[in-house]
Design an enzyme around this catalytic site. Structure first.
Site, PDB file in Angstrom:
ATOM      1  N   ASP A 191       2.643   0.533 -10.108  1.00  0.00           N
ATOM      2  CA  ASP A 191       1.424  -0.236 -10.313  1.00  0.00           C
ATOM      3  C   ASP A 191       1.735  -1.723 -10.460  1.00  0.00           C
ATOM      4  O   ASP A 191       0.917  -2.580 -10.100  1.00  0.00           O
ATOM      5  CB  ASP A 191       0.699   0.279 -11.558  1.00  0.00           C
ATOM      6  N   ASP A 236       0.831  -1.213   0.000  1.00  0.00           N
ATOM      7  CA  ASP A 236       0.000   0.000   0.000  1.00  0.00           C
ATOM      8  C   ASP A 236       0.860   1.255   0.000  1.00  0.00           C
ATOM      9  O   ASP A 236       0.506   2.268  -0.626  1.00  0.00           O
ATOM     10  CB  ASP A 236      -0.929   0.006   1.221  1.00  0.00           C
ATOM     11  N   THR A 237       1.985   1.207   0.689  1.00  0.00           N
ATOM     12  CA  THR A 237       2.898   2.358   0.711  1.00  0.00           C
ATOM     13  C   THR A 237       3.446   2.633  -0.683  1.00  0.00           C
ATOM     14  O   THR A 237       3.529   3.790  -1.121  1.00  0.00           O
ATOM     15  CB  THR A 237       4.060   2.099   1.682  1.00  0.00           C
ATOM     16  N   VAL A 238       3.812   1.566  -1.396  1.00  0.00           N
ATOM     17  CA  VAL A 238       4.313   1.721  -2.759  1.00  0.00           C
ATOM     18  C   VAL A 238       3.229   2.314  -3.663  1.00  0.00           C
ATOM     19  O   VAL A 238       3.501   3.190  -4.486  1.00  0.00           O
ATOM     20  CB  VAL A 238       4.782   0.360  -3.315  1.00  0.00           C
ATOM     21  N   ASP A 275      -5.580   0.195  -5.428  1.00  0.00           N
ATOM     22  CA  ASP A 275      -4.755   0.269  -6.637  1.00  0.00           C
ATOM     23  C   ASP A 275      -5.565   0.806  -7.815  1.00  0.00           C
ATOM     24  O   ASP A 275      -5.116   1.705  -8.533  1.00  0.00           O
ATOM     25  CB  ASP A 275      -4.218  -1.125  -6.959  1.00  0.00           C
ATOM     26  N   SER A 330      -5.657  -8.758  -1.553  1.00  0.00           N
ATOM     27  CA  SER A 330      -6.920  -8.525  -0.858  1.00  0.00           C
ATOM     28  C   SER A 330      -7.825  -7.621  -1.677  1.00  0.00           C
ATOM     29  O   SER A 330      -7.387  -6.967  -2.628  1.00  0.00           O
ATOM     30  CB  SER A 330      -6.654  -7.867   0.504  1.00  0.00           C
ATOM     31  N   ASP A 356      -5.113   4.485  -9.661  1.00  0.00           N
ATOM     32  CA  ASP A 356      -4.796   4.509 -11.101  1.00  0.00           C
ATOM     33  C   ASP A 356      -5.608   5.590 -11.806  1.00  0.00           C
ATOM     34  O   ASP A 356      -5.112   6.296 -12.682  1.00  0.00           O
ATOM     35  CB  ASP A 356      -5.116   3.154 -11.736  1.00  0.00           C
ATOM     36  N   GLY A 376       1.639  -4.861  -6.823  1.00  0.00           N
ATOM     37  CA  GLY A 376       0.966  -6.143  -7.023  1.00  0.00           C
ATOM     38  C   GLY A 376       1.922  -7.318  -6.877  1.00  0.00           C
ATOM     39  O   GLY A 376       1.558  -8.359  -6.311  1.00  0.00           O
TER      40      GLY A 376
END
Length: 255
Positions: free
Chosen positions: A66, A29-31, A87, A80, A91, A70
């Protein structure tokens, strides 16, 4: 189309980097959040000033987040619904910032209202193209179609053209026209893709409804059989009730 073939390649290339981040304790999530922030900053800071080369360099450094997030989620076994939702939502934010940056340039220093309108159309059509697939899947349809210009194509065409157009400031003549051409290509391609998805959803919806209608006669026959069984059981039930009444009456007479 590009997403189908290029995604697997870049996923393999970026796997070592994803592993490195996991070992440093960075979460997927941080990325995702940092990647989106970098794309938005690059698009809305550099593009409105006409700095397409440096803006594209900054965006390119972050746009692959992106794929990295993943990859990290799969390695960690943390895929999840929340991660997929975050994500996909971010986007849309990144895409809006890129085409919004183009629109701001052409509305200001670029001084071209037509290209400003095309940029806004690219922004809006890209959002709607994504929505049609998400909405179709939410009502139980597969939306099995590879559109002409999906997100990967929109980004590659726009960013490559923008980066090359930015070389005009370094003295490369005539190259600035690549970006307007790319925007028109993305606009037309997005429109075609939107039509493809709408037609696909319409066809799949009709097929699903036809299958449902074909199943209805069986349901009607089942209901008719149950009704007939109930009717055939009625006289017997009535006879039993009549017998019980006769016995009760006989008992009272004996008293």
């Amino acid at each position: 189309m590009l997403n189908k073939y290029a995604r697997a390649f870049f996923t393999r290339v970026l796997t070592p980097f994803a592993t490195f981040l996991i070992r440093r304790g960075v979460s997927p999530d941080t990325v995702t959040l940092l990647g989106t922030a970098g794309v938005v900053a690059g698009a809305l800071v550099f593009y409105p000033m006409g700095e397409f080369f440096w803006g594209t360099v900054v965006i390119t450094l972050f746009v692959f987040s992106d794929l990295v997030d993943g990859n990290m989620a799969r390695q960690l076994g943390r895929s999840s619904r929340w991660g997929a939702f975050l994500d996909s939502t971010l986007d849309r934010v990144a895409d809006g910032a890129i085409f919004g940056g183009f629109a701001l340039w052409y509305a200001g220093g670029g001084d071209d209202i037509a290209l400003c309108a095309v940029s806004i159309f690219c922004l809006a059509s890209g959002q709607v193209v994504s929505y049609t697939k998400a909405r179709g899947e939410s009502i139980g349809l597969p939306v099995a179609v590879n559109g002409l210009v999906e997100r990967a194509e929109r980004l590659v065409i726009s960013l490559v053209a923008a980066g090359l157009a930015g070389l005009h400031k370094f003295g490369v003549p005539g190259i600035q026209y690549l970006l307007p051409i790319a925007l028109w290509i993305v606009a037309v391609g997005s429109l075609v893709t939107l039509i493809q998805r709408v037609v696909t959803v319409r066809r799949e919806s009709a097929e699903a409804e036809a299958e449902a209608d074909a199943a209805e006669p069986g349901a009607v026959e089942s209901a008719a059989a149950e009704s007939a069984a109930a009717e055939s059981a009625t006289p017997e039930s009535a006879a039993v009730e009549e017998k019980q009444k006769s016995q009760e009456q006989g008992s009272e007479a004996a008293k």
